[in-house]
Motif scaffolding. Structure first.
Motif, PDB file in Angstrom:
ATOM      1  N   SER A 191       0.852  -1.187   0.000  1.00  0.00           N
ATOM      2  CA  SER A 191       0.000   0.000   0.000  1.00  0.00           C
ATOM      3  C   SER A 191       0.888   1.236   0.000  1.00  0.00           C
ATOM      4  N   VAL A 192       0.337   2.310  -0.521  1.00  0.00           N
ATOM      5  CA  VAL A 192       1.025   3.598  -0.522  1.00  0.00           C
ATOM      6  C   VAL A 192      -0.014   4.665  -0.176  1.00  0.00           C
ATOM      7  N   SER A 193       0.384   5.613   0.653  1.00  0.00           N
ATOM      8  CA  SER A 193      -0.548   6.668   1.052  1.00  0.00           C
ATOM      9  C   SER A 193       0.158   8.009   1.033  1.00  0.00           C
ATOM     10  N   PHE A 194      -0.637   9.052   0.849  1.00  0.00           N
ATOM     11  CA  PHE A 194      -0.129  10.426   0.840  1.00  0.00           C
ATOM     12  C   PHE A 194      -1.190  11.337   1.422  1.00  0.00           C
ATOM     13  N   SER A 195      -0.750  12.325   2.167  1.00  0.00           N
ATOM     14  CA  SER A 195      -1.661  13.379   2.619  1.00  0.00           C
ATOM     15  C   SER A 195      -0.908  14.701   2.610  1.00  0.00           C
ATOM     16  N   GLY A 196      -1.625  15.760   2.282  1.00  0.00           N
ATOM     17  CA  GLY A 196      -1.033  17.083   2.243  1.00  0.00           C
ATOM     18  C   GLY A 196      -2.017  18.138   2.699  1.00  0.00           C
ATOM     19  N   LYS A 197      -1.485  19.207   3.291  1.00  0.00           N
ATOM     20  CA  LYS A 197      -2.301  20.325   3.730  1.00  0.00           C
ATOM     21  C   LYS A 197      -1.517  21.607   3.506  1.00  0.00           C
ATOM     22  N   TRP A 198      -2.192  22.610   2.944  1.00  0.00           N
ATOM     23  CA  TRP A 198      -1.597  23.913   2.693  1.00  0.00           C
ATOM     24  C   TRP A 198      -2.599  24.981   3.130  1.00  0.00           C
ATOM     25  N   SER A 199      -2.135  25.953   3.883  1.00  0.00           N
ATOM     26  CA  SER A 199      -3.052  26.968   4.410  1.00  0.00           C
ATOM     27  C   SER A 199      -2.302  28.268   4.632  1.00  0.00           C
ATOM     28  N   ASP A 200      -3.036  29.404   4.539  1.00  0.00           N
ATOM     29  CA  ASP A 200      -2.454  30.705   4.855  1.00  0.00           C
ATOM     30  C   ASP A 200      -2.276  30.915   6.351  1.00  0.00           C
ATOM     31  N   GLY A 201      -2.898  30.052   7.157  1.00  0.00           N
ATOM     32  CA  GLY A 201      -2.884  30.277   8.590  1.00  0.00           C
ATOM     33  C   GLY A 201      -3.861  31.362   9.001  1.00  0.00           C
ATOM     34  N   TYR A 202      -4.036  31.547  10.302  1.00  0.00           N
ATOM     35  CA  TYR A 202      -5.050  32.495  10.782  1.00  0.00           C
ATOM     36  C   TYR A 202      -4.460  33.621  11.620  1.00  0.00           C
ATOM     37  N   ILE A 203      -3.117  33.711  11.717  1.00  0.00           N
ATOM     38  CA  ILE A 203      -2.478  34.750  12.519  1.00  0.00           C
ATOM     39  C   ILE A 203      -1.855  35.791  11.595  1.00  0.00           C
ATOM     40  N   ARG A 204      -2.039  37.062  11.933  1.00  0.00           N
ATOM     41  CA  ARG A 204      -1.572  38.174  11.111  1.00  0.00           C
ATOM     42  C   ARG A 204      -0.478  38.941  11.844  1.00  0.00           C
ATOM     43  N   ASP A 205       0.631  39.203  11.178  1.00  0.00           N
ATOM     44  CA  ASP A 205       1.663  40.083  11.715  1.00  0.00           C
ATOM     45  C   ASP A 205       1.212  41.519  11.463  1.00  0.00           C
ATOM     46  N   VAL A 206       0.774  42.183  12.508  1.00  0.00           N
ATOM     47  CA  VAL A 206       0.200  43.527  12.347  1.00  0.00           C
ATOM     48  C   VAL A 206       1.273  44.575  12.116  1.00  0.00           C
ATOM     49  N   TYR A 207       2.524  44.271  12.416  1.00  0.00           N
ATOM     50  CA  TYR A 207       3.612  45.222  12.178  1.00  0.00           C
ATOM     51  C   TYR A 207       4.022  45.204  10.708  1.00  0.00           C
ATOM     52  N   ARG A 208       4.144  43.999  10.134  1.00  0.00           N
ATOM     53  CA  ARG A 208       4.557  43.891   8.734  1.00  0.00           C
ATOM     54  C   ARG A 208       3.374  43.678   7.791  1.00  0.00           C
ATOM     55  N   ASN A 209       2.154  43.584   8.341  1.00  0.00           N
ATOM     56  CA  ASN A 209       0.919  43.484   7.567  1.00  0.00           C
ATOM     57  C   ASN A 209       0.962  42.300   6.597  1.00  0.00           C
ATOM     58  N   LYS A 210       1.173  41.106   7.151  1.00  0.00           N
ATOM     59  CA  LYS A 210       1.187  39.900   6.336  1.00  0.00           C
ATOM     60  C   LYS A 210       0.836  38.700   7.216  1.00  0.00           C
ATOM     61  N   ASP A 211       0.412  37.617   6.544  1.00  0.00           N
ATOM     62  CA  ASP A 211       0.125  36.392   7.285  1.00  0.00           C
ATOM     63  C   ASP A 211       1.407  35.888   7.943  1.00  0.00           C
ATOM     64  N   GLN A 212       1.289  35.498   9.208  1.00  0.00           N
ATOM     65  CA  GLN A 212       2.473  35.183   9.992  1.00  0.00           C
ATOM     66  C   GLN A 212       2.798  33.685  10.011  1.00  0.00           C
ATOM     67  N   ALA A 213       1.833  32.813   9.911  1.00  0.00           N
ATOM     68  CA  ALA A 213       2.101  31.391  10.134  1.00  0.00           C
ATOM     69  C   ALA A 213       1.365  30.527   9.115  1.00  0.00           C
ATOM     70  N   PRO A 214       1.749  30.592   7.828  1.00  0.00           N
ATOM     71  CA  PRO A 214       1.168  29.659   6.869  1.00  0.00           C
ATOM     72  C   PRO A 214       1.578  28.234   7.194  1.00  0.00           C
ATOM     73  N   VAL A 215       0.798  27.288   6.731  1.00  0.00           N
ATOM     74  CA  VAL A 215       0.995  25.885   7.088  1.00  0.00           C
ATOM     75  C   VAL A 215       1.217  25.059   5.832  1.00  0.00           C
ATOM     76  N   GLU A 216       2.215  24.186   5.882  1.00  0.00           N
ATOM     77  CA  GLU A 216       2.408  23.171   4.848  1.00  0.00           C
ATOM     78  C   GLU A 216       2.719  21.851   5.550  1.00  0.00           C
ATOM     79  N   SER A 217       1.947  20.831   5.221  1.00  0.00           N
ATOM     80  CA  SER A 217       2.128  19.514   5.819  1.00  0.00           C
ATOM     81  C   SER A 217       2.110  18.468   4.715  1.00  0.00           C
ATOM     82  N   LEU A 218       3.153  17.637   4.654  1.00  0.00           N
ATOM     83  CA  LEU A 218       3.266  16.578   3.648  1.00  0.00           C
ATOM     84  C   LEU A 218       3.607  15.273   4.356  1.00  0.00           C
TER      85      LEU A 218
END
Length: 771
Positions: A191-218
């Motif tokens: 058997s072979v399996s794969f899972s992946g997740k990609w997200s912008d995250g939900y925390i914002r860096d208010v000083y640099r005005n950008k998403d702070q913690a995007p997520v990538e899981s493989l």
């Protein structure tokens, strides 16, 4: 309104018990578990176990190990930085220091998983998960003081099978999973399996005005199962996972506190989805490779089991410890984990006396990496500092330290039928562990001596000079005997009661965070657990109700101490007692409706903890020291109420009589699945509610208290003819209960990371072949 969800869940559970048996066409199916290292019916095991199947995980919206608490009351899947730190019935550890392992053991296909950062896992290709409550020191051994989480992955099947699903949700979350299995020959399946997740995250860096913690899981896994005869099976598994998720490195200052940065006039956000840093994005990456070989041979009178495992983990973190745009304190760490284990068992599983005996060996290297990625603490320096930045008032300390564990144990457990309906179980395990710590610390300077250049990931200005100012080379051997004694009795068909006395221990340790031969070894934790339980299947197997009451005597508790220099080390915290009640139920009042629920009640107290580490707000120009820094809880609360100047001071608190950390008094869940035929298709409505009464994250709970919270998930799934296609719409945290998931007291600030707000989305999938 908050508690109304809990009352609704309790009412739902009561409704399940009251519903008439005549409405059901068939009873609940048996659940087979390996809680005693062999396959047994869940209801025959004299241990409190919550068993979660792949379908249960799906209906509860649970996709990784950090979400398991929603389906198992009494389990809190606490996370600090990138470390997975589960607690069961108030027993666990919040230590982040390398060289200090968890107090709840995580196993995958029979192999202990030592590196904590590698245990934040996607739960794809899962057969079932068993949450074993209470110490499991005899059969699971070391570091199962609080219990064990036993993950069993899906075996290959000879019948061809292909599954795949794709999803999209809020915060630009994209997910994919795929699984394929089939026969290569008459004796070999794969058997072979794969899972992946990609997200912008939900925390914002208010000083640099950008998403702070995007997520990538493989995550990927390959599994081969060879069965040349019905008396021999060998299964080889290889897996790799990559996680890039800096959520727990992207903190804000706790509301109501004044950080060092705020005291100096810098921006210090306190919003639940806010962060601010003076450097680039926070970083937290973990790469983990695993290999397992399981061999089972029927030798006639006994079975031989061999379990070989290897784990290779590398992690890298960077985060801003002052949670502001100021260059006050940064930390970057390179962590490594290298583990090899071998276990041999002989089992006799029939007759009036059934037993298991075995040998176990583990070698585990865990610590802070060498250059170019050591443990690097930067004071008053930018993230990418240059040699010219190292002037008076700035400090950069680099540390490399590895804790090596060599452990061996011999164990055995047997069950004897002393009467047709009564069984006695007894087991012993003797363990010898040698711990060694080797490391060195450097002070980084701007002018390299000849041949002394050091290239650091945190620096971009060329080679740095490094002056070695401390070393450590220590060894310590620990020896422990653990045991289990249990008596169980069948009171009637489908009703079994048991009583047990178990001793468990967590490994002693040496600190990778103290580069000194004068450090004091950390003693092993020891826990004596007394438990009585009742397991029952009632109303023609339409209700499964399991109840357990327990009492713990807990000694030499290992706790995390964060020093004034923001270094995490481990120390012992005297003694505690805990007692409580677990209730788990599953009901199938009709063929279309399944209801699940559970409750954990817990009372915990430190019996003696006279010198707990404590951070309190700075209220004077200088911080107290010596006897002036030793306070009672009443004195600590009085200091916390004074005007704050910014930043925190270290104190020592007499926490005797206080609640244990991360030990909620009440946790509960309630959920259901309801199927509705629609022609030759069907609709399935699923929902799950989890409630946590709150807990302290540091002794005393001053500016370190997570309040009560609840999370509600729900989904509606259309499944096409022959179960080949499905479309699911789902929602998580539908009550939008935003609460602290982490409160970390530091010298610079009380860091807080809040939970993800309401999210929602859809998933499309198809299935062909075996299920």
């Amino acid at each position: 309104m908050r508690h109304s969800w809990t009352y609704a869940g309790a009412s739902l559970a009561a409704l399940a018990i009251a519903m008439p048996a005549s409405a059901q066409e068939q009873g609940l199916q048996d659940i087979i578990v390996t809680a005693q290292r062999k396959a047994e019916n869940l209801q025959d095991v004299p241990i409190s176990v919550t068993a979660l199947t792949a379908d249960t995980l799906t209906s509860g919206g649970i996709s990784d190990t950090t979400e398991l608490q929603a389906a198992s009351p009494g389990l809190v899947t606490f996370q600090t930085a990138n470390n997975f730190s589960p607690f069961i019935r108030g027993v666990g550890t919040n230590q982040t220091a390398s060289g200090s392992e968890a107090s709840v053991a995580l196993y995958i296909d029979g192999v202990y998983q030592g590196p904590k950062p590698g245990n934040v896992l996607d739960l794809g290709a899962i057969e079932r998960i068993e949450v074993l409550k209470g110490p499991q020191g005899t059969l699971f051994g070391r570091n199962a003081t609080g219990g064990a989480i036993n993950i069993i992955t899906k075996d290959p099947t000879a019948t061809p099978e292909i599954n795949a699903e794709f999803g999209y949700g809020r915060f630009d979350e994209k997910t994919a999973r795929a699984y394929a299995s089939g026969a290569i020959s008459d004796t070999l399946s794969a058997s072979v399996s794969f899972s992946g997740k990609w997200s912008d995250g939900y925390i914002r860096d208010v000083y640099r005005n950008k998403d702070q913690a995007p997520v990538e899981s493989l995550n990927g896994m390959v599994k081969l199962k060879w069965t040349p005869s019905d008396r021999f099976t060998a299964t080889l598994t290889g897996g790799y996972s990559y996680l890039d998720d800096a959520t727990f490195m992207s903190a804000h200052a706790e509301p109501g506190t004044v950080s060092t940065a705020a005291g100096l006039g810098f921006l210090a956000p306190t919003g639940p989805r806010e962060a601010a840093t003076s450097a680039e994005d926070a970083i937290s990456t973990v790469k983990t490779a695993r290999a397992t070989l399981n061999v089972n041979a029927d030798l006639g009178p006994v079975d031989l089991v061999s379990i070989t495992g290897y784990v290779h983990m590398d992690a890298y973190n960077f985060f801003d410890l002052d949670s502001s745009p100021a260059n006050i304190l940064h930390l970057s760490t390179g962590q490594l984990g290298r583990q090899f284990s071998q276990e041999l068992q002989l089992q006799k599983n029939d007759g009036p006396f059934r037993w298991i005996a075995g040998l176990y060996y583990l070698r585990f290297r865990d610590g802070y990496d060498k250059f170019p990625r050591p443990y690097l603490l930067q004071q008053n320096l930018p993230f990418e500092f240059r040699p010219s930045d190292l002037v008076a008032g700035t400090v950069a300390l680099a540390r490399s330290a590895i804790v090596t564990t060599d452990t061996g144990s011999i164990f055995g457990q047997g069950t004897y039928d002393i009467a047709p309906s009564t069984r006695l179980t007894a087991g012993l395990r003797y363990s010898i562990e040698k711990k060694t710590v080797e490391g060195e610390q450097f002070a980084i300077n701007g002018t390299p001596a000849p041949g002394a250049g050091v290239e650091l990931d945190a620096g971009s200005g060329g080679p740095f000079g490094a002056v070695q100012n401390a070393t450590v080379d220590l060894s310590k051997t620990f020896k422990k005997l653990t045991w289990r004694l249990a008596l169980d009795h069948d009171f009637a068909d489908g009703i079994m009661g048991y009583a047990s006395y178990t001793r468990g221990f967590k490994s002693g340790s040496l600190n990778a965070g103290i580069i000194s031969n004068a450090q004091v070894p950390v003693n092993p934790e020891v826990i004596d657990a007394f438990e009585v339980g009742l397991k029952s299947e009632l109303f023609d197997r339409k209700l499964r109700l399991n109840i357990a009451a327990f009492y713990y005597d807990y000694k030499d508790i290992q706790v995390s101490l964060v020093t004034a220099g923001s270094t995490s080390v481990t120390e012992n915290a005297a003694a505690a007692r805990l007692y409580g009640l677990d209730i788990d139920l599953v009901a199938a009042p009709t063929s279309r409706l399944t209801i699940r629920g559970g409750i954990n009640l817990l009372d915990s107290k430190y019996k003696k903890y006279e010198s707990a580490a404590l951070f309190l707000p700075r209220t004077a120009a200088t911080c107290p020291s010596g006897a002036a820094a030793q306070v009672t809880l009443a004195q600590a609360k009085a200091i916390a109420a004074l005007p704050q100047l910014g930043g925190n001071c270290t104190y020592r608190l007499d926490a005797s009589g206080s609640d244990l950390i991360i030990a909620p008094k009440f946790t509960a869940n309630a959920g259901f699945d309801y199927e509705m035929p629609v022609g030759d298709s069907r609709l399935t409505l699923s929902s799950s509610l989890y409630y946590n009464d709150g807990f302290d994250t540091a002794a005393g709970g001053i500016f370190a208290k997570v309040p009560s919270y609840e999370t509600l998930t729900a989904s509606l799934t259309w499944t096409g003819p022959d179960d080949r296609y499905f479309v699911r719409v789902w929602g998580r945290n539908l009550t939008n209960d935003i609460h602290p998931e982490l409160i970390l007291p530091l010298a610079t600030t009380f860091q807080e990371v809040s939970s993800m707000p309401r999210s929602y989305g859809f998933t499309l999938g198809f299935r062909f072949g075996a299920r």
